[in-house]
Each structure stands twice: as structure tokens, then as C-alpha cells.
Write an enzyme that holds these catalytic residues in place. Structure first.
Site, PDB file in Angstrom:
ATOM      1  N   ARG A  45       0.831  -1.203   0.000  1.00 54.56           N
ATOM      2  CA  ARG A  45       0.000   0.000   0.000  1.00 54.56           C
ATOM      3  C   ARG A  45       0.866   1.255   0.000  1.00 54.56           C
ATOM      4  NH1 ARG A  45      -4.703   1.471   4.427  1.00 54.56           N
ATOM      5  NH2 ARG A  45      -5.798   2.984   3.150  1.00 54.56           N
ATOM      6  N   GLY A  83       0.035  -3.281   8.975  1.00 58.68           N
ATOM      7  CA  GLY A  83      -0.489  -2.305   9.930  1.00 58.68           C
ATOM      8  C   GLY A  83       0.079  -0.911   9.782  1.00 58.68           C
ATOM      9  N   GLU A  84       0.628  -0.578   8.593  1.00 55.69           N
ATOM     10  CA  GLU A  84       1.214   0.762   8.442  1.00 55.69           C
ATOM     11  C   GLU A  84       0.162   1.856   8.594  1.00 55.69           C
ATOM     12  OE1 GLU A  84       3.776   3.559   5.360  1.00 55.69           O
ATOM     13  OE2 GLU A  84       3.848   1.381   5.133  1.00 55.69           O
ATOM     14  N   ARG A  85      -1.065   1.576   8.158  1.00 52.05           N
ATOM     15  CA  ARG A  85      -2.131   2.588   8.327  1.00 52.05           C
ATOM     16  C   ARG A  85      -2.360   2.876   9.803  1.00 52.05           C
ATOM     17  NH1 ARG A  85      -7.831   2.080   8.778  1.00 52.05           N
ATOM     18  NH2 ARG A  85      -8.953   3.933   8.059  1.00 52.05           N
ATOM     19  N   ARG A 121      -8.977  -6.297   3.994  1.00 51.98           N
ATOM     20  CA  ARG A 121      -9.521  -5.033   4.490  1.00 51.98           C
ATOM     21  C   ARG A 121      -9.986  -4.121   3.355  1.00 51.98           C
ATOM     22  NH1 ARG A 121      -8.167  -3.597   9.702  1.00 51.98           N
ATOM     23  NH2 ARG A 121      -6.930  -5.133  10.814  1.00 51.98           N
TER      24      ARG A 121
END
Length: 287
Positions: A45, A83-85, A121
Site C-alpha cells: 500500500r 499495519g502501516e495505516r 480489508r
């Protein structure tokens, strides 16, 4: 190269290794200083909506981070695998610590975990998803069938996604930000001329065309590409754009100029009967 982990799915990739977190809870979750986390430069992403991040940050301030990040130890730091968001939102929320699950991953596992999590997701844009599939194909020798089994999609969906990478750079840029959906992008693929395809992509975004309207515009372009501005010098196209802007300011409405070989047309948009009446009064006044 052996396709290690093929078909195991996200659950197996997360649970089949021993974690070694310091101060781990019984569930295997550690609290780590956020300054020790670093994004994965190869994570799928690339585009993050700022408004959505701000909303997530506000939620984190109120309730904390519910789902831990997946990381691997990289020297004194931790590289984010998934989990960067959440990490970006946590920084916005000025959190000092975040919950993580520490695992050891191979390069292929890293890509698979990040890819599967984002797909589940629905966080990836069509281009980002296609780029992931391309990496699995080029770096790890996955076939479309292999990828389909791994991410729970059909082979047709995978091959269709990979086709999006044939879009012109300008059209891809709209797809990366989500302004073009996968369906819009696939319709534009029928137009092979990069410049003409880019012009159409800009029109789709500016005018908010539906997929059906986009398909109609593509069909019209293929019938008469000159009508859509193909082969016109850039200076001439810029003159048309300037004229559109002048008419927009004069009429207070969106105006599109469509040049053609023998004739062109001017389109003026309106959204209500009262707005149409206002435009008619303006046009009558110049008679």
C-alpha cells in the site's frame, strides 16, 4: 524457487512461528515504543487517505489500538509487515507506544501477509493490488493460479488485475488515488494510445462518469479518435482547455468542448430546471 507458504493463508503465516517479544502478554502482544517502528519500503500500500487517517487517529485517542501491528525485528528497530495505516494514525494521535506481534518472516512471507491483510480489508487501490500480483509473479515465480488460491480470488480476477499495469502512467495515477475504479480502468484499456487514454481518464475523473458512460466514451473514441483530441498539438488542446475555463466562468457551469474532424460541440452541464432556466437567460441576453 519453491513457493513456500503457498495456499496456507494468513492464519498459518501468523501462527506457525515462535514469537520472541519482550514484555509479551499471554496473547503474545508487546507494547513497543513507536519511535522504534519503521515502515516496510516494499509494502503494497502506497496511498493513504488523509481524512480516513485523521478519523482513525481520533478513534485511537478515544479507544486505543484494538488490533496489534505485525512486525519483524530489524536490528534495534522493528519493520512493519502489516499495519502501516494504524502506525500512521497512531503517530497522528501522538501515541508513544503501540501493540505489536513480533514474528520472523521471509521476504515472500512479508509480501504475502501484507498483501492478504490489505486485500481482506479492501485497503489497496486497483494498481497497488496489481503491483503486488506482479511482484509475486516476477520475484517468487507464482502463476496466476497460485496467486488466486493464495488470496481467495479467481484466476480471471488476477489476470484482469495485472492488465491494469498496461494503463498509461497518467491513468495509473488516477487509479492509485482511487479516483478511477478497477472497472473504469479496465474500460480505458481498450484505448491503446497513451495520450488519448490519459485524456479520457482525466475526463472520467473530472466529469464523474459512470462505468457505462466511460465505456460509451471509449467506444466513441475508437470510432473517431480525432473527436476526443487525438493527434491535436498540445498548444491547440491547451487553447480548448482555456476556452472551457473562460466559458465556465462566464456561465457559472461546467463546460466541455469536444473538437472533431469536421465539426465540434460544446456541452454545458446543468443539474436542475431552475439552473437550466438561468443558463437560458444568460444565453438570451447575448443575442
Amino acid at each position: 524457487m519453491a513457493k513456500k507458504g503457498l495456499g496456507r493463508g494468513l492464519h498459518a503465516l501468523l501462527d506457525n512461528r515462535e514469537s520472541t517479544p519482550a514484555e509479551a502478554t499471554p496473547a503474545g502482544v508487546s507494547m513497543v515504543d513507536i519511535r522504534l517502528l519503521e515502515p516496510n519500503v516494499k509494502q503494497p500500500r502506497q496511498y493513504f487517505d488523509e481524512t480516513a487517517l485523521e478519523e482513525l487517529a481520533a478513534s485511537m485517542k478515544a479507544y486505543g489500538i484494538i488490533q496489534p501491528l505485525l512486525v519483524k525485528k530489524s536490528g534495534a528497530y522493528y519493520t512493519i509487515i502489516a499495519g502501516e495505516r494504524r502506525y500512521r494514525a497512531a503517530r497522528m494521535a501522538q501515541l508513544t507506544e503501540v501493540p505489536v506481534v513480533i514474528k520472523e518472516y521471509t521476504a515472500m512471507d512479508e509480501l504475502q501477509v501484507a498483501l492478504i491483510e490489505n486485500i481482506q480489508r479492501k485497503d489497496l487501490t486497483p494498481i497497488e493490488e496489481a503491483q503486488c500480483y506482479q511482484r509475486l509473479t516476477e520475484e517468487f515465480f507464482f502463476s496466476p493460479e497460485d496467486i488466486a488460491r493464495q488470496v481467495g480470488k479467481s484466476k480471471h480476477a488476477i489476470t484482469g488485475a495485472l492488465q491494469l499495469l498496461k494503463l498509461s502512467p497518467a491513468a495509473q495515477a488516477f487509479a492509485v488515488t482511487g479516483e478511477l475504479t478497477a472497472s473504469h480502468a479496465k474500460a480505458l484499456l481498450a484505448v491503446e494510445d497513451p495520450k488519448l487514454q490519459a485524456n479520457l481518464a482525466e475526463r472520467v475523473v473530472d466529469e464523474g462518469l459512470s462505468v457505462r458512460a466511460t465505456e460509451n466514451a471509449v467506444a466513441a473514441t475508437l470510432r473517431d479518435p480525432f473527436e476526443q483530441g487525438a493527434a491535436l498539438p498540445e498548444a491547440v488542446l491547451q487553447a480548448y482547455r482555456t476556452a472551457e475555463i473562460d466559458l465556465k466562468h462566464a456561465l457559472g457551469a461546467k463546460v466541455s468542448i469536444r473538437p472533431g474532424k469536421k465539426k465540434g460541440r460544446i456541452e454545458i452541464e446543468y443539474y436542475s430546471p431552475s439552473e437550466l432556466e438561468r443558463l437560458l437567460q444568460l444565453l438570451r441576453a447575448v443575442q
